[in-house]
Design a protein around this motif. Structure first.
Motif, PDB file in Angstrom:
ATOM      1  N   LYS A   1       8.910 111.328  43.392  1.00 46.67           N
ATOM      2  CA  LYS A   1       8.102 111.780  44.529  1.00 46.67           C
ATOM      3  C   LYS A   1       7.071 112.823  44.099  1.00 46.67           C
ATOM      4  CE  LYS A   1      11.744 112.465  47.238  1.00 46.67           C
ATOM      5  NZ  LYS A   1      12.589 112.742  48.433  1.00 46.67           N
TER       6      LYS A   1
ATOM      7  N   SER B   1       3.107 112.244  44.463  1.00 41.62           N
ATOM      8  CA  SER B   1       2.427 113.119  45.418  1.00 41.62           C
ATOM      9  C   SER B   1       1.087 113.618  44.905  1.00 41.62           C
ATOM     10  CB  SER B   1       3.319 114.333  45.731  1.00 41.62           C
ATOM     11  OG  SER B   1       3.372 115.232  44.626  1.00 41.62           O
TER      12      SER B   1
ATOM     13  N   VAL C   1       4.995 108.101  48.869  1.00 36.83           N
ATOM     14  CA  VAL C   1       5.061 109.513  49.234  1.00 36.83           C
ATOM     15  C   VAL C   1       3.888 109.860  50.136  1.00 36.83           C
ATOM     16  CG1 VAL C   1       5.013 111.875  48.355  1.00 36.83           C
ATOM     17  CG2 VAL C   1       6.228 110.082  47.094  1.00 36.83           C
TER      18      VAL C   1
END
Length: 235
Positions: A134, A138, A101
């Motif tokens: 994700k 992140s 990500v």
């Protein structure tokens, strides 16, 4: 006078982190696999139509995209696509599902500045497992008081989410790169809508900007979001 805003919703893909560029790279790879059967433009056009038709069955995300590539390959080869090509398509889909990500510029700083004063809600669509992956990778998850992964973004979606996690749509704002999914329906629900353009936006997410709406705004990047919100909230 009370505050104008209490809750801010954020889109995820291509608003907080890169997403569409990986679809484009995979599509280029896919076109090369079928180069003997059609031009890259024809392949992309056919794939887009297959994706459009399949949204009602597979929803948004990488898995639906992968299945649509398989279907396109079968159609364009008259049912004679080699198993090696099918294997390549499946491999490309798996690679997308494990890609690191990459947060977009100013994303973390914007969330940091806003999280102390506003309820932040992540509102995204796509595959549940992939979006959860994700968000975890992140490092931005702690800024959000709630996460909503929805099948579609409509005015009713925003009314429900902002009532559940905020003080209703009227005191909420949606921030995102897609006019069609993030901005137009949020404004229809009664929220503010802030468009943050991304250089790559999927064709099925294009829409006319609601430029005449008093609750529509646009910023060039998330670094400009805080000052815009301060301007709105201090009227």
């Amino acid at each position: 006078m009370g505050r104008q805003l209490t809750t801010i919703g954020f889109d995820a893909d291509d608003t907080l982190w890169q997403n569409e560029q990986f679809f484009r790279l995979t599509e280029t790879r896919f076109a090369s696999l079928l180069a003997d059967h059609a031009s890259p433009e024809a392949i992309s056009g056919h794939l887009l139509e297959v994706e459009r038709r399949n949204l009602q069955f597979y929803g948004y995300g990488i898995k639906g995209f992968t299945l649509s590539m398989v279907e396109t390959a079968i159609t364009l080869t008259g049912g004679k696509v080699p198993t090696t090509v099918i294997a390549e398509i499946l491999s490309a889909g798996r690679e997308m599902l494990t890609h690191p990500v990459e947060a977009l510029p100013h994303a973390r700083e914007a969330l940091e500045r806003l999280s102390g004063d506003y309820r932040l809600v992540l509102i995204t669509k796509g595959d549940l497992f992939d979006q959860e992956r994700k968000l975890a990778q992140s490092g931005l998850g702690d800024f959000f008081t709630a996460v909503e992964i929805v099948s579609e973004k409509t005015a009713a979606t925003y009314q429900t989410v902002f009532s559940r996690h905020g003080d209703g749509a009227g005191q909420s704002m949606m921030v995102g790169n897609s006019l069609k999914s993030d901005i137009v329906p949020a404004i229809e629900a009664g929220s503010w809508g802030v468009h943050v353009p991304h250089e790559l936006t999927w064709a099925l997410e294009h829409s006319e900007a609601p430029s005449t709406s008093p609750r529509f705004r646009r910023v060039e990047h998330l670094g400009n979001l805080y000052s815009l919100i301060m301007e709105i909230d201090n009227k």
